[in-house]
Design an enzyme around this catalytic site. Structure first.
Site, PDB file in Angstrom:
ATOM      1  N   GLU A  58       0.815  -1.231   0.000  1.00 30.41           N
ATOM      2  CA  GLU A  58       0.000   0.000   0.000  1.00 30.41           C
ATOM      3  C   GLU A  58       0.843   1.274   0.000  1.00 30.41           C
ATOM      4  O   GLU A  58       0.402   2.316  -0.470  1.00 30.41           O
ATOM      5  CB  GLU A  58      -0.946   0.034   1.200  1.00 30.41           C
ATOM      6  N   HIS A  79       3.661   1.811  -1.690  1.00 28.61           N
ATOM      7  CA  HIS A  79       3.922   2.097  -3.104  1.00 28.61           C
ATOM      8  C   HIS A  79       2.640   2.577  -3.794  1.00 28.61           C
ATOM      9  O   HIS A  79       2.662   3.530  -4.571  1.00 28.61           O
ATOM     10  CB  HIS A  79       4.377   0.820  -3.833  1.00 28.61           C
ATOM     11  N   GLN A  97      22.572  -0.442  -5.743  1.00 27.70           N
ATOM     12  CA  GLN A  97      22.324   0.223  -4.461  1.00 27.70           C
ATOM     13  C   GLN A  97      22.451  -0.715  -3.268  1.00 27.70           C
ATOM     14  O   GLN A  97      22.231  -0.318  -2.130  1.00 27.70           O
ATOM     15  CB  GLN A  97      20.974   0.939  -4.473  1.00 27.70           C
ATOM     16  N   GLY A 106       8.469   8.237  -1.567  1.00 29.87           N
ATOM     17  CA  GLY A 106       7.860   8.136  -0.245  1.00 29.87           C
ATOM     18  C   GLY A 106       8.721   8.769   0.837  1.00 29.87           C
ATOM     19  O   GLY A 106       9.947   8.686   0.786  1.00 29.87           O
ATOM     20  N   LYS A 159       8.967   7.590   3.647  1.00 32.85           N
ATOM     21  CA  LYS A 159       9.578   6.473   4.371  1.00 32.85           C
ATOM     22  C   LYS A 159      11.100   6.505   4.194  1.00 32.85           C
ATOM     23  O   LYS A 159      11.843   6.262   5.134  1.00 32.85           O
ATOM     24  CB  LYS A 159       8.987   5.173   3.823  1.00 32.85           C
TER      25      LYS A 159
END
Ligand code: AMP
Length: 304
Positions: free
Chosen positions: A43, A45, A69, A155, A157
């Site tokens: 959710e 994303h 990465q 995001g 986040k």
């Protein structure tokens, strides 16, 4: 050609396929919203997809687990992947185009040119992941060159990542606007993450300590504690007490990530910890909603 009510989703695996689609959309005057991801969509994303959908005529999602990465001892090989269910989720949310390239499409030969992310990348997550942001910025720059988005959505986040991408876009004069979406959480507070899938039941319980620590810090700040060291100790003790191995707890200003001593409402508490082998991150503004552009967002909040 694009997603309609019945959920017809176009999937491209090649750069040339994306460029063709992009040219068609440009000729139609359509604006493009772009959500880069590593897949295993949740959710969090999909809330970014919704944001892109609201802002733009066409929405592109990329799904690419970017090897550059990950550090040599990190979880690149184990990173969860489920393209079929990702495509179903994208179709259901009205995504027009998914770009799901293979590794050789993005890195046809070993990369020799890199985006050097500078001093911001040495803070917070950069200390335990020294090459991470170089890999992130390089792949995001590449994806931007391929998709040419009008708006790209990331995001909160991954707050440090979002800040670095904003910097890159500004300093390299990339013609895209970067918008940020709020952190989406499980009902019990755990920030959604593809890596949550690594957690067994006991670890899942311990992982809750990250958001709990942030809530306690916010509550202590609301009651008048403004000393960053005291607040950081509170977060550290909360996470360590639950069996998480703390990587960092920092209270920083959200623009330059400089550590602060006396905390104000717009400062950010950022935490990272290992639960078992899984490294998790989370963050919250201390008080008021904050955003990188200073406009604030009512959605970001971890309620105390
Ligand atoms: P990832 O697939 O982990 O590379 O994440 C792709 C994008 O989704 C990044 O911009 C992340 O910051 C964002 N994202 C990941 N988890 C969340 C979440 N729980 N809430 C909001 N955005 C998120």
């Amino acid at each position: 050609m694009e997603n309609d009510e019945a959920g017809h989703l176009r999937v491209e695996r090649t750069v040339s396929g994306i460029r063709t689609m992009r040219a068609v959309w440009r000729s139609q005057g359509r604006s493009i919203g772009f959500v880069p991801t590593m897949g295993y969509l949740h959710e969090g994303h999909l809330s970014l997809v919704d944001l892109a959908r609201r802002r733009c005529d066409s929405v592109v999602v990329s799904i690419f687990v970017n090897p550059t990465q990950f550090g040599p001892t990190e979880d690149f090989a184990d990173y969860p992947r489920d393209l079929e269910s990702d495509l179903a989720a994208c179709a259901a949310r009205g995504v027009d185009l998914v770009f799901a390239p293979g590794e050789e499409e993005i890195y046809p030969r070993p990369q020799t040119i890199w985006i050097e992310p500078g001093p911001l990348a040495q803070r917070l997550c950069g200390r335990s992941r020294p090459t991470h942001f170089r890999g992130v910025l390089t792949v995001v720059a590449k994806l931007f060159a391929i998709v040419e988005p009008d708006i790209a959505v990331f995001g909160r986040k991954d707050f440090q990542q979002a800040l670095l991408i904003r910097r890159m876009v500004e300093e390299l004069a990339i013609p895209a606007r970067v918008e940020l979406g709020a952190i989406v959480r499980e009902p019990d507070g755990l920030a959604m993450s593809s890596r949550n899938r690594y957690l067994d039941a006991r670890e899942r319980e311990a992982a809750l300590a990250l958001s709990r620590a942030l809530r306690l810090v916010r509550a202590a700040f609301a009651e008048g504690e403004a000393d960053a060291e005291e607040l950081s100790c509170l977060a550290r003790d909360t996470m360590a007490g639950a069996g998480a191995r703390v990587d960092y707890v920092e209270i920083v200003d959200p623009y330059g990530l400089d550590p602060v001593e006396r905390v104000s409402a717009h400062d950010l508490c950022a935490v990272a910890a290992y639960v078992g082998d899984t490294r998790l991150i989370d963050n919250s503004p201390l008080g008021d909603p904050c955003s990188l552009d200073g406009t604030g967002s009512p959605l970001t909040e971890l309620r105390t």
